[in-house]
Scaffold this active site. Structure first.
Site, PDB file in Angstrom:
ATOM      1  N   CYS A  31       0.837  -1.211   0.000  1.00  0.00           N
ATOM      2  CA  CYS A  31       0.000   0.000   0.000  1.00  0.00           C
ATOM      3  C   CYS A  31       0.871   1.260   0.000  1.00  0.00           C
ATOM      4  O   CYS A  31       1.563   1.530   0.976  1.00  0.00           O
ATOM      5  CB  CYS A  31      -0.906  -0.060   1.233  1.00  0.00           C
ATOM      6  SG  CYS A  31      -1.718   1.475   1.672  1.00  0.00           S
ATOM      7  N   CYS A  34       0.100   3.792   2.731  1.00  0.00           N
ATOM      8  CA  CYS A  34       0.550   3.249   4.020  1.00  0.00           C
ATOM      9  C   CYS A  34       2.030   3.562   4.235  1.00  0.00           C
ATOM     10  O   CYS A  34       2.449   3.897   5.337  1.00  0.00           O
ATOM     11  CB  CYS A  34       0.345   1.739   4.082  1.00  0.00           C
ATOM     12  SG  CYS A  34      -1.374   1.210   3.954  1.00  0.00           S
TER      13      CYS A  34
END
Length: 102
Positions: A31, A34
């Site tokens: 991600c 993230c």
């Protein structure tokens, strides 16, 4: 304080029974957003001794992610007394993450 890796095995002790508020970062290695949030969360963990900071890898801990209804990552959640009291989805600047903590 350093970041704690939260798993279903230590969730009860580290989060549910914590006397301090806990900032949880639900994330995954693939991600992009993230990876943007991660160093900010790490900084907050180092700066704020009054809270615990934990990271939950949603790929390794799907039960925890599903249990909290996490559909998108990164999801940041603040837990107090074992209950979710605040959350935000998506990458956030440090000030916004700190605002979640109140």
């Amino acid at each position: 304080m350093s970041v704690i890796t939260i798993t279903k095995d230590n969730f009860q002790k580290e989060v549910a029974e914590s006397e301090k508020p806990v900032l949880l970062d639900f994330w995954a290695s693939w991600c992009g957003p993230c990876r943007m949030v991660s160093p900010v969360v790490d900084d907050i963990a180092e700066e704020r001794g009054d809270i615990k900071v934990g990271k939950i890898n949603v790929d390794e801990q799907p039960e925890l992610a599903n249990g909290f209804g996490v559909m998108s990552i990164p999801t940041l959640m603040v837990m107090k007394d074992g209950k979710a009291v605040n959350q935000a989805v998506g990458a956030r600047p440090k000030e916004a993450i700190l605002a979640l903590l109140g």
